[in-house]
Design a protein around this motif. Structure first.
Motif, PDB file in Angstrom:
ATOM      1  N   MET A  89     -16.182   0.954   2.181  1.00 32.57           N
ATOM      2  CA  MET A  89     -15.236   2.029   1.911  1.00 32.57           C
ATOM      3  C   MET A  89     -14.094   1.523   1.042  1.00 32.57           C
ATOM      4  O   MET A  89     -13.614   2.214   0.152  1.00 32.57           O
ATOM      5  CB  MET A  89     -14.691   2.558   3.233  1.00 32.57           C
TER       6      MET A  89
ATOM      7  N   PHE B 279      -8.994  -2.988   7.490  1.00 32.39           N
ATOM      8  CA  PHE B 279      -8.154  -3.126   8.672  1.00 32.39           C
ATOM      9  C   PHE B 279      -8.816  -3.993   9.729  1.00 32.39           C
ATOM     10  O   PHE B 279     -10.012  -4.273   9.693  1.00 32.39           O
ATOM     11  CB  PHE B 279      -7.814  -1.757   9.240  1.00 32.39           C
TER      12      PHE B 279
ATOM     13  N   MET C 161       0.819  -1.211   0.000  1.00 32.62           N
ATOM     14  CA  MET C 161       0.000   0.000   0.000  1.00 32.62           C
ATOM     15  C   MET C 161       0.855   1.265   0.000  1.00 32.62           C
ATOM     16  O   MET C 161       0.330   2.368  -0.108  1.00 32.62           O
ATOM     17  CB  MET C 161      -0.887   0.046   1.254  1.00 32.62           C
TER      18      MET C 161
ATOM     19  N   ALA D  21     -13.682   8.729   0.377  1.00 29.18           N
ATOM     20  CA  ALA D  21     -12.825   7.776  -0.343  1.00 29.18           C
ATOM     21  C   ALA D  21     -13.149   7.803  -1.838  1.00 29.18           C
ATOM     22  O   ALA D  21     -12.255   7.716  -2.683  1.00 29.18           O
ATOM     23  CB  ALA D  21     -13.028   6.367   0.212  1.00 29.18           C
TER      24      ALA D  21
ATOM     25  N   ALA E 223     -10.281   2.062  13.114  1.00 25.69           N
ATOM     26  CA  ALA E 223      -9.881   2.381  11.740  1.00 25.69           C
ATOM     27  C   ALA E 223     -10.824   3.387  11.085  1.00 25.69           C
ATOM     28  O   ALA E 223     -10.468   4.017  10.096  1.00 25.69           O
ATOM     29  CB  ALA E 223      -9.810   1.118  10.898  1.00 25.69           C
ATOM     30  N   LEU E 224     -12.021   3.533  11.634  1.00 27.32           N
ATOM     31  CA  LEU E 224     -12.927   4.575  11.126  1.00 27.32           C
ATOM     32  C   LEU E 224     -12.754   5.811  12.001  1.00 27.32           C
ATOM     33  O   LEU E 224     -12.571   5.701  13.215  1.00 27.32           O
ATOM     34  CB  LEU E 224     -14.379   4.095  11.182  1.00 27.32           C
TER      35      LEU E 224
ATOM     36  N   ARG F 253      -3.403   3.939  -4.182  1.00 31.84           N
ATOM     37  CA  ARG F 253      -4.038   3.582  -2.913  1.00 31.84           C
ATOM     38  C   ARG F 253      -5.526   3.840  -2.962  1.00 31.84           C
ATOM     39  O   ARG F 253      -5.948   4.928  -3.333  1.00 31.84           O
ATOM     40  CB  ARG F 253      -3.465   4.454  -1.802  1.00 31.84           C
ATOM     41  N   GLY F 254      -6.288   2.883  -2.527  1.00 35.02           N
ATOM     42  CA  GLY F 254      -7.723   3.095  -2.481  1.00 35.02           C
ATOM     43  C   GLY F 254      -8.379   2.850  -3.821  1.00 35.02           C
ATOM     44  O   GLY F 254      -9.491   2.352  -3.888  1.00 35.02           O
TER      45      GLY F 254
ATOM     46  N   ARG G 268      11.414   6.502   7.699  1.00 31.71           N
ATOM     47  CA  ARG G 268      11.741   5.601   8.794  1.00 31.71           C
ATOM     48  C   ARG G 268      11.824   4.144   8.346  1.00 31.71           C
ATOM     49  O   ARG G 268      11.829   3.248   9.178  1.00 31.71           O
ATOM     50  CB  ARG G 268      10.674   5.727   9.888  1.00 31.71           C
TER      51      ARG G 268
ATOM     52  N   MET H  71      -7.564  -1.395   1.323  1.00 35.05           N
ATOM     53  CA  MET H  71      -7.231  -2.185   2.504  1.00 35.05           C
ATOM     54  C   MET H  71      -8.380  -2.183   3.507  1.00 35.05           C
ATOM     55  O   MET H  71      -9.042  -1.176   3.713  1.00 35.05           O
ATOM     56  CB  MET H  71      -5.971  -1.604   3.143  1.00 35.05           C
TER      57      MET H  71
ATOM     58  N   MET I  28     -16.514  -0.585   6.591  1.00 33.12           N
ATOM     59  CA  MET I  28     -15.098  -0.554   6.205  1.00 33.12           C
ATOM     60  C   MET I  28     -14.920  -1.225   4.839  1.00 33.12           C
ATOM     61  O   MET I  28     -14.168  -0.739   3.987  1.00 33.12           O
ATOM     62  CB  MET I  28     -14.328  -1.328   7.286  1.00 33.12           C
TER      63      MET I  28
ATOM     64  N   ALA J 290     -11.887  10.995  -3.466  1.00 40.49           N
ATOM     65  CA  ALA J 290     -10.427  11.081  -3.577  1.00 40.49           C
ATOM     66  C   ALA J 290      -9.969  10.624  -4.961  1.00 40.49           C
ATOM     67  O   ALA J 290      -8.889  10.982  -5.419  1.00 40.49           O
ATOM     68  CB  ALA J 290      -9.767  10.224  -2.499  1.00 40.49           C
ATOM     69  N   HIS J 291     -10.798   9.830  -5.634  1.00 35.81           N
ATOM     70  CA  HIS J 291     -10.397   9.292  -6.934  1.00 35.81           C
ATOM     71  C   HIS J 291     -11.371   9.616  -8.057  1.00 35.81           C
ATOM     72  O   HIS J 291     -11.131   9.267  -9.199  1.00 35.81           O
ATOM     73  CB  HIS J 291     -10.216   7.778  -6.834  1.00 35.81           C
TER      74      HIS J 291
ATOM     75  N   LEU K 126       2.345   2.390   2.627  1.00 38.31           N
ATOM     76  CA  LEU K 126       1.950   3.100   3.848  1.00 38.31           C
ATOM     77  C   LEU K 126       3.071   3.195   4.875  1.00 38.31           C
ATOM     78  O   LEU K 126       2.868   3.683   5.967  1.00 38.31           O
ATOM     79  CB  LEU K 126       0.716   2.440   4.480  1.00 38.31           C
TER      80      LEU K 126
ATOM     81  N   ARG L 151      -0.473   7.752  -3.992  1.00 33.99           N
ATOM     82  CA  ARG L 151      -1.793   8.085  -3.477  1.00 33.99           C
ATOM     83  C   ARG L 151      -2.888   7.734  -4.479  1.00 33.99           C
ATOM     84  O   ARG L 151      -3.984   7.332  -4.110  1.00 33.99           O
ATOM     85  CB  ARG L 151      -1.791   9.575  -3.143  1.00 33.99           C
TER      86      ARG L 151
END
Lengths: 331, 399
Positions: free
Chosen positions: B191, B120, B79, B140, B126-127, B112-113, B86, B118, B188, B143-144, B81, B109
């Motif tokens: 989504m 969770f 993903m 969601a 997660a919500l 993703r989605g 790090r 994903m 979820m 976003a696309h 993520l 990005r």
């Protein structure tokens, strides 16, 4: 929600009644005999003191006096003060021993100055504190983060009065970067004079308070950025800007609201050092003055008004909670 | 020293890089030699090492392992993520033919989605607690898709209805805390599927749920998979979930794949002692109630300093059957198993099938020994989820 607010207000009033009783008790059983305020030390005889007590009504039972005192909250009163009858218009919290005027109105006249200092200062420290806190949280562990945290600790270690005093001496008196400080009504004297006179106090309050807001919002933001729902927001493919603002910040703001509510209430009750150092005739200075002169009606009115601000701030914070977090039910 | 990096396994036609059914289509997701490391104050955590697998459209891969085996870390890498600052990642992840490892965040990005979504583990956390369920789903979608809020809202209602939320038209304005656990996970899923992704990664999607709801959620996922023809990666430690959902299974231990094969191969002819341990520690509702579960001894190894040789050797009860010190010194390669193509395992044991049938099977399912020798499917009913799994016809019916 409506019922909740009503209940909270009733509880708040009860708190204020308790505060007023305590203040009143200090009035009576405290170390300062109010009658002494009218009795010049050189010519004060026990006979004269007794007369004064009688004139002031101090020889009547305490409950009776308390009821009389509280009646000023619903109606105007006439108060005998040192041989003169003074009109004390509603709301009446007594008459100043020194100035012979209604203490509520005396303090209320100074409220605009205090409010201006508090509101401008709050805007400054919220902007500085939140921005640096969020900036540090997003760059956790980097040099920028460490610089912000250590700067905030450093500033925090300097006493505020020293910081403000040095700023006044150097920036106003010494270098003349800022005009002479003080409160000027924005309506009578114009907005430029108003802003000019308060710019430095706002900045100093902003810097001094922002340190704790920077560290607090940094912590809240670090927590929020680690939340599962922020990961979900990223997994949806939202832009990082949206993830940070709409998802993380919204959650991080909740604990900040709590301390802000109380901080702002304290500021409204008067910013003692700020008013003293920058020469602003606000409520804090009036309160300090009253303590120095043992002006008991002024002290008790000041205490009651401060308590009222804190009670109201708490209610506002709770209502804000329910607006921010739908899980909080006000009932 | 252990090999920290090894080439993708070469195991003929089957193997980790190609699903066993071997259809002509290119796999939608291809992971090759993925290594994920996290530098920490205590040292470098080697979360995933040399992992390779692929998933085809319409297929389900189950990834099984204990906590810390790298199963979630590897899928979060798919993903994109992990925080790039790090995390040290190497290898290759191709989504729909595109290399996504090291892709800039604003490009990632868009994938993703939309292409990979994903689900969770815990839908309550997660919500976002402050936003309405419907708003989170339409967010969601928007976003696309460049659509108005009302169009996205209609889409959200449609999706909620599709995942079986009753009165979706009114529930769309509920907050997550007003939903039950099962409904939250349905939301979820709605989504995750709102953008019709080609791959859905479900990270322990039923672990946080009531047992009675678990089966419903798994059924829903399977049903939606048929409709959307998406690939699914289901991450779990529950072999019952694998038995119900997965076409292929990858068992992970200490950041590596230790066994891979079709679900049937893994459940009937596991050849790696760690997989045996997982099978033995699953409760069997049909078994003798007095029978004890056999837990795997010890704890998962520290990924700061993974054991030398085979990472499982400190916990492996069969080390004595391997000549010399091989388990301690040499990391076993992924080698083909004895029962069919595509099955690979990472173990030095000379004759694992015999050990399984003679020593392991009598302990976990005595009545199935005979059947297994005759190449039948042993029925693990760990969560009572066996029912309409893809290879249902091969299953002996409930006794």
């Amino acid at each position: 929600m409506f019922g909740y607010i009503v209940r909270r207000l009733i509880a708040g009033v009860l708190v204020l009644i308790a505060v007023s009783m305590m203040v009143f008790a200090i009035f009576f059983y405290g170390p300062n005999d109010p009658a002494l305020a009218y009795c010049p030390e050189s010519r004060c005889t026990p006979q004269r003191l007794d007369n004064l007590r009688h004139n002031l009504g101090l020889d009547r039972p305490a409950p009776q006096q308390y009821v009389e005192y509280m009646s000023g909250l619903v109606k105007s009163r006439h108060i005998e003060s040192g041989g003169i009858s003074i009109d004390c218009n509603w709301p009446c919290l007594g008459v100043s021993f020194k100035y012979r005027v209604s203490v509520f109105h005396y303090l209320w006249d100074r409220f605009p100055a205090t409010f201006s200092v508090a509101a401008g200062g709050a805007i400054c420290f919220l902007i500085i504190g939140l921005f640096s806190g969020i900036f540090a949280a997003r760059r956790r562990g980097t040099m920028a983060d460490k610089a912000i945290v250590s700067t905030s600790l450093f500033i925090n270690a300097i006493p505020y009065y020293l910081l403000a005093l040095l700023a006044y001496l150097y920036l106003v008196q010494g270098l003349g970067l800022f005009p002479e400080t003080g409160y000027h009504s924005p309506f009578k004297d114009g907005p430029f004079k108003f802003v000019g006179g308060l710019a430095l106090p706002w900045l100093m309050l902003g810097i001094a308070y922002s340190t704790q807001y920077a560290r607090f919002s940094r912590g809240a933001m670090v927590d929020a950025l680690n939340e599962d729902y922020v990961r979900t927001a990223r997994a949806k493919g939202l832009m990082e800007r949206v993830v940070v603002r709409r998802h993380a910040l919204r959650a991080a703001i909740v604990p900040v609201v709590t301390i802000f509510g109380l901080d702002f209430a304290y500021l409204l009750a008067g910013t003692l050092f700020t008013e003293k150092i920058f020469g602003i005739q606000g409520m804090g200075l009036a309160g300090l003055d009253a303590v120095q002169r043992t002006d008991l009606p002024m002290i008790s009115a000041y205490t009651l008004i401060s308590a009222a601000f804190i009670v109201v701030a708490n209610i506002v914070v709770d209502i804000l909670y329910s607006v921010i977090d739908p899980r909080v039910r006000l009932a | 020293m252990t090999q920290t990096n090894e080439p993708a396994p070469q195991t003929g036609t089957g193997g980790l890089s190609e699903p066993t059914d071997g259809a002509a289509t290119d796999p939608f997701l291809v992971v090759e030699d993925l290594t994920v490391k996290f530098p920490t104050a205590d040292g470098l955590v080697q979360a995933v090492t040399g992992l390779s697998y692929s998933v085809e459209q319409g297929k389900t891969l189950g990834i099984v392992g204990e906590s810390g085996s790298g199963k979630s870390v590897s899928s979060l890498a798919v993903m994109g993520l992990h925080d790039a600052k790090r995390t040290q990642m190497s290898g290759s992840i191709r989504v729909g033919g595109k290399e996504v490892l090291g892709l800039a965040n604003d490009k990632m990005r868009r994938i993703r989605g939309r292409e990979v979504a994903m689900i969770f583990q815990d839908p309550l956390t997660a919500l976002h607690p402050f936003y309405k369920v419907g708003a989170q789903i339409s967010e969601a979608y928007r976003a696309h898709h460049d659509v108005s809020k009302s169009v996205a809202r209609t889409k959200a209602i449609e999706m909620l209805d599709r995942v079986g939320i009753p009165q979706a038209r009114t529930r769309v304005d509920d907050y997550p805390h007003q939903f039950s656990g099962g409904m939250r996970q349905r939301a979820m899923i709605a989504m995750a599927l709102v953008n019709d992704p080609s791959l859905v990664i479900a990270d322990e999607p039923t672990t946080a749920l009531d047992v009675t709801v678990q089966a419903q959620i798994l059924d829903l996922l399977q049903e939606l998979q048929k409709d959307f023809n998406s690939a699914i990666i289901i991450i779990t430690h529950d072999l019952g979930v694998v038995a119900e959902m997965a076409d292929d299974v990858m068992v992970m231990y200490a950041g590596r794949a230790v066994e891979f094969g079709s679900t049937r191969q893994i459940l009937t002819h596991p050849e790696m002692p760690y997989t045996w341990g997982l099978l033995s520690s699953v409760p069997d509702v049909t078994a003798d109630p007095e029978a004890r579960l056999i837990p795997i001894k010890g704890n998962p190894p520290s990924l700061l300093k993974p054991p030398t040789g085979c990472a499982f050797h400190p916990r492996c009860p069969h080390m004595d059957k391997v000549p010399g010190n091989l388990c301690k010194t040499t990391l076993p390669e992924l080698t083909p198993g004895e029962h069919g193509e595509g099955h690979v395992k990472r173990c030095h044991l000379p004759d694992p099938s015999a050990i399984y049938v003679q020593e392991i099977l009598p302990e976990i399912a005595p009545d199935l020994v005979e059947m297994t020798i005759n190449d039948q499917f042993p029925q693990k009913t760990g969560t009572g989820l066996v029912g309409d799994s893809p290879s249902d016809d091969a299953l002996p019916k409930e006794r």
